[in-house]
Each structure stands twice: as structure tokens, then as C-alpha cells.
Design an enzyme around this catalytic site. Structure first.
Site, PDB file in Angstrom:
ATOM      1  N   GLU A 124      62.977 -69.549  64.681  1.00 41.48           N
ATOM      2  CA  GLU A 124      63.173 -70.624  63.559  1.00 41.48           C
ATOM      3  C   GLU A 124      63.069 -71.982  64.072  1.00 41.48           C
ATOM      4  O   GLU A 124      62.554 -73.395  63.265  1.00 41.48           O
ATOM      5  CB  GLU A 124      63.559 -69.626  62.476  1.00 41.48           C
ATOM      6  CG  GLU A 124      63.365 -71.068  60.877  1.00 41.48           C
ATOM      7  CD  GLU A 124      64.462 -70.818  59.763  1.00 41.48           C
ATOM      8  OE1 GLU A 124      64.347 -69.599  59.705  1.00 41.48           O
ATOM      9  OE2 GLU A 124      64.711 -71.414  59.223  1.00 41.48           O
ATOM     10  N   ARG A 164      57.847 -69.987  56.366  1.00 38.39           N
ATOM     11  CA  ARG A 164      58.443 -71.039  57.753  1.00 38.39           C
ATOM     12  C   ARG A 164      57.780 -71.662  57.962  1.00 38.39           C
ATOM     13  O   ARG A 164      57.636 -72.371  59.408  1.00 38.39           O
ATOM     14  CB  ARG A 164      59.631 -70.551  58.326  1.00 38.39           C
ATOM     15  CG  ARG A 164      61.121 -69.660  57.786  1.00 38.39           C
ATOM     16  CD  ARG A 164      62.122 -70.779  57.600  1.00 38.39           C
ATOM     17  NE  ARG A 164      62.769 -70.155  56.496  1.00 38.39           N
ATOM     18  CZ  ARG A 164      62.771 -69.411  55.097  1.00 38.39           C
ATOM     19  NH1 ARG A 164      61.909 -69.124  54.505  1.00 38.39           N
ATOM     20  NH2 ARG A 164      63.445 -68.190  54.557  1.00 38.39           N
ATOM     21  N   SER A 190      69.249 -69.964  60.885  1.00 35.80           N
ATOM     22  CA  SER A 190      69.352 -68.674  61.335  1.00 35.80           C
ATOM     23  C   SER A 190      68.461 -69.029  62.742  1.00 35.80           C
ATOM     24  O   SER A 190      67.866 -69.735  62.264  1.00 35.80           O
ATOM     25  CB  SER A 190      68.319 -67.930  60.266  1.00 35.80           C
ATOM     26  OG  SER A 190      69.085 -67.360  59.197  1.00 35.80           O
TER      27      SER A 190
HETATM   28  C1  FAD Z   1      73.913 -73.325  57.351  1.00 31.49           C
HETATM   29  C2  FAD Z   1      72.501 -74.267  57.508  1.00 31.49           C
HETATM   30  C3  FAD Z   1      72.258 -72.611  56.174  1.00 31.49           C
HETATM   31  C4  FAD Z   1      70.361 -72.990  56.563  1.00 31.49           C
HETATM   32  N1  FAD Z   1      70.363 -72.087  55.142  1.00 31.49           N
HETATM   33  C5  FAD Z   1      68.488 -72.081  55.548  1.00 31.49           C
HETATM   34  C6  FAD Z   1      68.447 -71.128  54.452  1.00 31.49           C
HETATM   35  O1  FAD Z   1      69.531 -70.461  53.499  1.00 31.49           O
HETATM   36  N2  FAD Z   1      67.121 -71.390  54.618  1.00 31.49           N
HETATM   37  C7  FAD Z   1      66.436 -72.068  55.437  1.00 31.49           C
HETATM   38  O2  FAD Z   1      64.680 -71.841  54.832  1.00 31.49           O
HETATM   39  N3  FAD Z   1      66.544 -72.825  56.100  1.00 31.49           N
HETATM   40  C8  FAD Z   1      68.237 -72.556  56.502  1.00 31.49           C
HETATM   41  N4  FAD Z   1      68.671 -73.360  57.287  1.00 31.49           N
HETATM   42  C9  FAD Z   1      67.954 -74.440  58.212  1.00 31.49           C
HETATM   43  C10 FAD Z   1      67.076 -75.871  57.417  1.00 31.49           C
HETATM   44  O3  FAD Z   1      68.700 -76.513  56.463  1.00 31.49           O
HETATM   45  C11 FAD Z   1      66.321 -75.939  57.099  1.00 31.49           C
HETATM   46  O4  FAD Z   1      65.607 -75.722  57.595  1.00 31.49           O
HETATM   47  C12 FAD Z   1      65.330 -77.183  56.389  1.00 31.49           C
HETATM   48  O5  FAD Z   1      64.394 -77.575  55.630  1.00 31.49           O
HETATM   49  C13 FAD Z   1      65.543 -78.482  57.901  1.00 31.49           C
HETATM   50  O6  FAD Z   1      65.771 -79.717  56.672  1.00 31.49           O
HETATM   51  P1  FAD Z   1      65.895 -80.977  57.471  1.00 31.49           P
HETATM   52  O7  FAD Z   1      65.916 -82.427  57.091  1.00 31.49           O
HETATM   53  O8  FAD Z   1      67.508 -80.412  58.636  1.00 31.49           O
HETATM   54  O9  FAD Z   1      64.869 -80.968  58.454  1.00 31.49           O
HETATM   55  P2  FAD Z   1      65.383 -81.928  60.095  1.00 31.49           P
HETATM   56  O10 FAD Z   1      66.069 -80.195  60.760  1.00 31.49           O
HETATM   57  O11 FAD Z   1      65.447 -82.465  60.068  1.00 31.49           O
HETATM   58  O12 FAD Z   1      63.867 -81.823  60.287  1.00 31.49           O
HETATM   59  C14 FAD Z   1      63.351 -80.320  60.668  1.00 31.49           C
HETATM   60  C15 FAD Z   1      61.876 -80.328  60.636  1.00 31.49           C
HETATM   61  O13 FAD Z   1      61.131 -80.852  60.417  1.00 31.49           O
HETATM   62  C16 FAD Z   1      60.350 -81.967  60.349  1.00 31.49           C
HETATM   63  N5  FAD Z   1      60.697 -82.691  59.039  1.00 31.49           N
HETATM   64  C17 FAD Z   1      61.282 -83.329  58.852  1.00 31.49           C
HETATM   65  N6  FAD Z   1      61.759 -84.773  57.653  1.00 31.49           N
HETATM   66  C18 FAD Z   1      60.361 -84.572  58.050  1.00 31.49           C
HETATM   67  C19 FAD Z   1      59.092 -85.028  57.115  1.00 31.49           C
HETATM   68  N7  FAD Z   1      59.270 -86.234  55.671  1.00 31.49           N
HETATM   69  N8  FAD Z   1      58.040 -85.035  57.116  1.00 31.49           N
HETATM   70  C20 FAD Z   1      57.917 -83.698  57.759  1.00 31.49           C
HETATM   71  N9  FAD Z   1      58.331 -83.216  58.778  1.00 31.49           N
HETATM   72  C21 FAD Z   1      59.170 -84.058  58.868  1.00 31.49           C
HETATM   73  C22 FAD Z   1      61.469 -82.592  61.643  1.00 31.49           C
HETATM   74  O14 FAD Z   1      60.664 -83.392  62.260  1.00 31.49           O
HETATM   75  C23 FAD Z   1      61.216 -81.331  62.439  1.00 31.49           C
HETATM   76  O15 FAD Z   1      60.446 -80.833  63.295  1.00 31.49           O
HETATM   77  C24 FAD Z   1      69.933 -73.565  57.219  1.00 31.49           C
HETATM   78  C25 FAD Z   1      70.677 -74.374  58.101  1.00 31.49           C
HETATM   79  C26 FAD Z   1      71.940 -74.319  58.295  1.00 31.49           C
HETATM   80  C27 FAD Z   1      72.734 -75.689  59.005  1.00 31.49           C
END
Ligand code: FAD
Length: 300
Positions: free
Chosen positions: A296, A176, A226
Site C-alpha cells: 500500500e 485502496r 499499514s
Molecule cells: C499512523 C497512520 C495510520 C493510518 N491509518 C490509515 C487508515 O486507517 N486507513 C487508510 O486508508 N490509510 C491510513 N493511513 C495511510 C494514509 O494516512 C492514507 O493513505 C491517506 O489517505 C494519505 O493521505 P496523504 O495526504 O498523507 O497522502 P500523501 O502521502 O501525501 O500522498 C499519497 C499519494 O496520494 C497522492 N496525492 C496526494 N494528494 C493528492 C491530490 N490532491 N490529488 C491526487 N493525488 C494526491 C500522492 O501523489 C501520493 O501518490 C495511515 C497512515 C499512518 C501514518
């Protein structure tokens, strides 16, 4: 930049949509957070780069977000700009390589790959994040992670006004974790190395993962997935459950009965509720098992 300057810049260019004074709760999967001064939606890469370059050079507070599925936004609001990537959704497939812009959903990439008869991304099906967020976090599930399939990412250095192509090695992935969490670069797009596989087989695999998520995760409530990383040698959800915290509640934030690794917004949760609950879990698990949990979930 003052709010009026940002707005007049965004208004003057058709390559942006924007809103002002918008609740962060409407932009994050946790459905928590106060009002954000400006929320900008660049419609292409150039517009994204130009906006973030201006914000960086004027030292205006901003954050780049994809789907907002791994963040907790503050109750007092965000006195700056949320730069949302959700309109940067281009995707192309050449041979076994899938390239996607940062705002494309990682689940949508998995579906596109499956339709094209390319395996390797099925594990990401059901992760509710964007390509950018997934690369930044090195998202993973069911034994695979982004680092296993990524070739390179085009990244934007807003401070220097440069696009850099970082290879998998240069992205220095960890659990992560990636170099992007430390170097301030933004992912513009990423290329993934996949392999030919039967569409039906991939679809069955993706459906299996989705069913497992529905069985094990409280998808019926807002959450950010998580909250803690896996503690080495332990299942974090089990530690929290064994600490007697399943169902434990602070205000509207609750340790999920279905999966103790999740905190859900059971109704009207504030960021303060979530943070207090996180602190309770960390303290109780350390006191009982001597394990220090690492968060996380990202606090904005
Ligand atoms: C129901 C549920 C299930 C999930 N299951 C998983 C799982 O199985 N595995 C897992 O790893 N995660 C899981 N997650 C967590 C999450 O979905 C992941 O971490 C996902 O990759 C975050 O992407 P996002 O676009 O929503 O990021 P955001 O929440 O929008 O941003 C997260 C971070 O990434 C940065 N960021 C966003 N876009 C960029 C970019 N283009 N360049 C640089 N930095 C950027 C942001 O500044 C922030 O610091 C889950 C979440 C939920 C709600």
C-alpha cells in the site's frame, strides 16, 4: 524548468510559499528521505493549477503531496518539486453535503461534520491524511471507505489545463485504489454525502475509533500506517506475525511489535532499510504461506 526559473516564478507571486533543498524526512510521516530540490505551497486553487500546469508543460519532475502519510521518499533526495496541498484547506457544508479542498485533513473534515451534526465521516477520524490523498487512495477504516460517501471530485488535468468534475462512478474506486492512481489527475476538492446524526453520538464514535488506534497502532513512532494491503482471506498483520517477523529489524526500520502490519522508523531509518525490510516480509510470507502481499505504501 531549472531551479532558478522555478524559484523566480514562485518568488514573483505572493500566492506561494516555498523552500529549497529541504529534507523529505521533514515532510513525510515516516521521517525518511533526502533533500527535495524545491517544495512549493500554493495558497489557493488557481496558484496550484498554474504551477502544476507549468511544471507539466516543461516536463519538470514533480509530485503532489498532502500530508505525506503514505509515501516513502528516496534517500538520494528528489530532484524535482514537491507541490504540497496543505494550504488548500477550504471547507463548506450545505445541507448534508460537505465539500473540502484537497489539502484539508480528513480528520478535520470528520470533526467539522460532527460539529454540524452530520454523520458518515466518523470512520476517517484519525487517518492522518488529506482529502486529496484519501480520495486518491480510497482511504478506509472500520468497514467504511471514501467511496461510500463521496459524491464527486473536482480534478485538475495539469497536462491539458482543464478542471473536470468526476462522479463517484468515474472515480472507479477499488480497494485502496481509484482512477486517479492511473490517470494522472489531481484532486482539487471533493464533495461528500453525509446524513443528520447527533453530534454527541458521532463524537463518541470518533473517540472510540481513536482509542482503538492508540491501543492497536504504534502511533508513538514515525510510520506510514499499514505497509501492505489486506491479502484476500487473511489478516496481513497476522501473516507477518506468524512468519515470526514481529520486531524484525533492518537498520532503523522495524516490524512493529504492537502491530505487525506497520513498519516503524525506530530511529534513523533510511528508505533503503524500509525497502529491504519490505522485501524480506514479502519473501518470507510467500515462502511460508504462498500469499503474495501487495504494497500500500507508495515509493516516490
Ligand atoms: C499512523 C497512520 C495510520 C493510518 N491509518 C490509515 C487508515 O486507517 N486507513 C487508510 O486508508 N490509510 C491510513 N493511513 C495511510 C494514509 O494516512 C492514507 O493513505 C491517506 O489517505 C494519505 O493521505 P496523504 O495526504 O498523507 O497522502 P500523501 O502521502 O501525501 O500522498 C499519497 C499519494 O496520494 C497522492 N496525492 C496526494 N494528494 C493528492 C491530490 N490532491 N490529488 C491526487 N493525488 C494526491 C500522492 O501523489 C501520493 O501518490 C495511515 C497512515 C499512518 C501514518
Amino acid at each position: 524548468m531549472r531551479t532558478e526559473e522555478i524559484i523566480s516564478f514562485l518568488k514573483a507571486d505572493e500566492n506561494f510559499d516555498f523552500t529549497t533543498d529541504t529534507p523529505a524526512s521533514s515532510l513525510t510521516s515516516f521521517r525518511v528521505g533526502g533533500r527535495v530540490r524545491v517544495v512549493a505551497y500554493p495558497k489557493n486553487r488557481d496558484a496550484f493549477c498554474e504551477l502544476t500546469r507549468r511544471l507539466a508543460s516543461s516536463e519538470t519532475k514533480y509530485v503532489v503531496l498532502g500530508c505525506g502519510s503514505n509515501v516513502l521518499a528516496p534517500d538520494e533526495g528528489y530532484d524535482g518539486v514537491f507541490v504540497m496541498t496543505t494550504k488548500l484547506t477550504g471547507l463548506s457544508i450545505e445541507g448534508n453535503t460537505l465539500t473540502a479542498e484537497c489539502g484539508r485533513g480528513i480528520t478535520s473534515c470528520a470533526s467539522s461534520a460532527a460539529r454540524a451534526g452530520l454523520g458518515g465521516l466518523a470512520f476517517a477520524y484519525g487517518i492522518p491524511g488529506s482529502v486529496g490523498g484519501a480520495v486518491y487512495m480510497n482511504a478506509g477504516a472500520y468497514g467504511s471507505e471514501i467511496k461510500d460517501i463521496i459524491i464527486s471530485a473536482d480534478c485538475w488535468d495539469a497536462a491539458r489545463g482543464e478542471v473536470l468534475t468526476l462522479t463517484k462512478d468515474e472515480l472507479r474506486f477499488g480497494y485502496r485504489d481509484s482512477a486517479l492512481r492511473h490517470n494522472g489527475l489531481t484532486v482539487l476538492s471533493a464533495a461528500f454525502s453525509l446524513f443528520p446524526e447527533d453530534t454527541e453520538k458521532i463524537t463518541a464514535e470518533m473517540n472510540d475509533y481513536m482509542n482503538r488506534r492508540r491501543d492497536k497502532q504504534p502511533l508513538e513512532y514515525p510510520s506510514a500506517g499499514s505497509v501492505f494491503k489486506r491479502a484476500p482471506g487473511h489478516f496481513t498483520g497476522k501473516l507477518i506475525e506468524d512468519a515470526g517477523l514481529k520486531g524484525y529489524r533492518v537498520g532503523g526500520a522495524e516490524v512493529s511489535e504492537k502491530h505487525a502490519g506497520f513498519i516503524i522508523n525506530a530511529g534513523g531509518a533510511t528508505a533503503e532499510d524500509v525497502k529491504t525490510l519490505v522485501a524480506v516480509i514479502e519473501a518470507r510470507v510467500f515462502e511460508l504461506f504462498g500469499v503474495r502481499l501487495e504494497r500500500e505504501l507508495i515509493y516516490l
